[in-house]
Scaffold this active site. Structure first.
Site, PDB file in Angstrom:
ATOM      1  N   GLU A   1       1.209  -1.008   0.050  1.00 12.65           N
ATOM      2  CA  GLU A   1       0.193   0.337   0.250  1.00 12.65           C
ATOM      3  C   GLU A   1       1.073   1.099  -0.087  1.00 12.65           C
ATOM      4  O   GLU A   1       0.242   1.790   1.179  1.00 12.65           O
ATOM      5  CB  GLU A   1      -0.623  -0.042   1.254  1.00 12.65           C
ATOM      6  CG  GLU A   1      -1.639  -1.020   1.253  1.00 12.65           C
ATOM      7  CD  GLU A   1      -3.407  -1.094   2.399  1.00 12.65           C
ATOM      8  OE1 GLU A   1      -2.090   0.228   3.262  1.00 12.65           O
ATOM      9  OE2 GLU A   1      -3.551  -1.902   2.363  1.00 12.65           O
TER      10      GLU A   1
ATOM     11  N   GLU B   1      -5.966 -10.493  -1.097  1.00 12.90           N
ATOM     12  CA  GLU B   1      -6.863 -10.914  -0.441  1.00 12.90           C
ATOM     13  C   GLU B   1      -8.133 -10.491  -1.178  1.00 12.90           C
ATOM     14  O   GLU B   1      -9.291  -9.161  -0.483  1.00 12.90           O
ATOM     15  CB  GLU B   1      -6.243  -9.223   0.122  1.00 12.90           C
ATOM     16  CG  GLU B   1      -4.975  -8.913   0.878  1.00 12.90           C
ATOM     17  CD  GLU B   1      -4.756  -8.122   1.921  1.00 12.90           C
ATOM     18  OE1 GLU B   1      -5.167  -7.602   1.639  1.00 12.90           O
ATOM     19  OE2 GLU B   1      -3.474  -7.649   1.443  1.00 12.90           O
TER      20      GLU B   1
HETATM   21  C1  XIL Z   1      -6.566  -6.560   8.294  1.00  7.83           C
HETATM   22  C2  XIL Z   1      -6.766  -7.701   8.811  1.00  7.83           C
HETATM   23  O1  XIL Z   1      -7.857  -8.698   8.508  1.00  7.83           O
HETATM   24  C3  XIL Z   1      -7.417  -7.795  10.271  1.00  7.83           C
HETATM   25  O2  XIL Z   1      -7.759  -8.185  11.207  1.00  7.83           O
HETATM   26  C4  XIL Z   1      -6.347  -6.183  10.825  1.00  7.83           C
HETATM   27  O3  XIL Z   1      -7.402  -6.085  12.059  1.00  7.83           O
HETATM   28  C5  XIL Z   1      -6.303  -4.810   9.912  1.00  7.83           C
HETATM   29  O4  XIL Z   1      -5.413  -5.855   8.618  1.00  7.83           O
HETATM   30  N1  XIL Z   1      -4.396  -4.594   3.519  1.00  7.83           N
HETATM   31  C6  XIL Z   1      -3.780  -6.138   3.571  1.00  7.83           C
HETATM   32  C7  XIL Z   1      -4.190  -6.353   5.036  1.00  7.83           C
HETATM   33  O5  XIL Z   1      -2.333  -5.706   3.072  1.00  7.83           O
HETATM   34  O6  XIL Z   1      -3.381  -7.074   6.349  1.00  7.83           O
HETATM   35  C8  XIL Z   1      -5.768  -6.128   6.367  1.00  7.83           C
HETATM   36  O7  XIL Z   1      -5.763  -7.188   7.072  1.00  7.83           O
HETATM   37  C9  XIL Z   1      -6.664  -5.806   5.262  1.00  7.83           C
HETATM   38  C10 XIL Z   1      -5.938  -4.282   3.988  1.00  7.83           C
END
Ligand code: XIL
Length: 382
Positions: A163, A268
């Site tokens: 990010e 994701e």
């Molecule tokens: C999220 C997790 O799913 C949550 O449990 C945590 O509280 C916050 O992070 N982008 C990413 C992930 O790269 O690591 C994030 O995961 C969601 C957004």
């Protein structure tokens, strides 16, 4: 004698009727999602610590049956793995990696350098002031090389930077950028490669359908390659909703990233079934507003579920269509109950974003894919 035959014939037809009524469930237990996908791409899933520690056995059954790749949802993030300088907590990450090795699952590391879930100490001195570029470089190097080095040969690839590019293609003004400028990204890739030259290295980001970010990421990948640095894939997070992203824009980004010579990963994947939260909404009636934002506290209505399943299927077909460039598709959690979307961007909603529901059953589009694949196997055998 005759009566016995009649009774057993009756029992037999009752049994067959029961099987007929349950045909879908039987097919599901016969084939798995990873078998449906075959060698098109890896089918991955993110594990939380209840799962990687072995507590959530129902979820683990699904993981072993349907997936062939895993990633840590949280336990490898810098805040978790090095909460204080020099104090590494590897227990959860070790368990996750071991679970992957024991079960023949490909393990991805997530993530090394990210502005979020970053421990407070990382970029500042004990007075809270930004450290010098030299100190930050050293801290990045130690962090990356300690973590990557520990799992050398066990983890296939790392989300090295997460990010870092904004919607307009500019760099996020994170502490890393503030202190090191654009250089922090090539440095992170360099350190990771030094620690495990065989590991694949990825750049990962969200909202990748947005043209400005797409262009920014393409530029970044090209610049890393020009510097002779290793980058194997771009991870497109794939956090979706019912009204975003536009599938054509998403496809355009997949192709644009692949055109730079790297692979693409959907890292994701989830799709919120809830109304997209408007952060700037002027709320006069909070109760009504809350109800409108959390409209399905009991169950997802069939009509919404149908639209959700169709949309998920369209994206899945898009990934299959581009199987030549897609290396992995990873769901961000096992079941709906596990999903971060229940608390993001608004806390305490009940969402339905994943491939398996709260009863550990596959969603319709998954079940149908499995059934169809099972049917085609059965008819091929005939
Ligand atoms: C999220 C997790 O799913 C949550 O449990 C945590 O509280 C916050 O992070 N982008 C990413 C992930 O790269 O690591 C994030 O995961 C969601 C957004």
């Amino acid at each position: 004698m005759k009566n016995r035959h009649i009774v057993s014939a009756l029992l037999c037809s009752l049994f067959l009727m029961a099987c007929g009524g349950n045909a879908s469930q039987m097919a599901v237990s016969e084939k798995s999602l990873k078998e449906v996908v075959g060698d098109k791409f890896l089918m991955g899933v993110a594990l939380n610590v209840r799962q990687s520690s072995g507590m959530d056995t129902s979820a683990l059954k699904i993981v072993k049956q349907h997936f062939n790749a895993i990633v840590a949802e949280n336990c490898m993030k810098s805040e978790e793995i090095q909460p204080k300088e020099g104090e590494f907590h590897f227990e959860d990450a070790d368990r996750l990696v071991q679970f992957g090795l024991d079960n023949g699952l490909t393990v991805t590391g997530h993530c090394l350098i990210w502005h979020s879930q970053l421990p407070e100490w990382f970029c500042v001195d004990d007075k809270g002031k930004n450290v010098s570029p030299e100190v930050l470089k050293q801290r990045m190097k130690t962090h990356i090389q300690t973590v990557v080095g520990r799992y050398k040969g066990k983890i296939k690839g790392w989300d090295v930077v997460n990010e870092a590019i904004m919607e307009d293609g500019s760099y996020r003004k994170s502490k890393f950028y503030e202190i090191l400028g654009e250089e922090f990204i090539p440095l992170a890739f360099q350190y990771a490669h030094e620690a495990d030259p065989d590991a694949e290295l990825y750049y990962n980001d969200y909202g990748m359908d947005v043209p400005g970010r797409r262009d920014g990421v393409v530029k970044l990948v090209r610049s890393l390659k020009e510097k002779g640095l290793r980058i194997d894939a771009v991870g497109m997070q794939g956090h979706m909703g019912m009204d975003y992203p536009d599938i054509r824009q998403f496809e355009k980004s997949m192709l644009a990233f692949a055109a730079t010579g790297v692979k693409v990963m959907i890292t994701e994947w989830d799709m919120s079934a809830l109304p997209t939260a408007m952060r700037s909404a002027n709320v006069s009636d909070t109760v009504a507003f809350k109800k409108a934002l959390n409209p399905y506290p009991e169950a997802l209505p069939d009509s919404v579920s149908q639209v959700w399943n169709e949309r998920m299927q369209q994206f899945f077909q898009l990934f299959e269509k581009h199987a030549d460039i897609v290396e992995r598709v990873t769901a961000w959690g096992v079941t709906d109950g596990d999903s971060w979307k229940n608390d993001f961007p608004i806390r305490g909603r009940k969402d339905y974003p994943l491939l398996f529901d709260r009863n550990y059953q596959p969603k319709d589009f998954v079940r149908k894919m499995i059934e169809e694949a099972s049917d085609s196997v059965t008819s091929a055998k005939k």
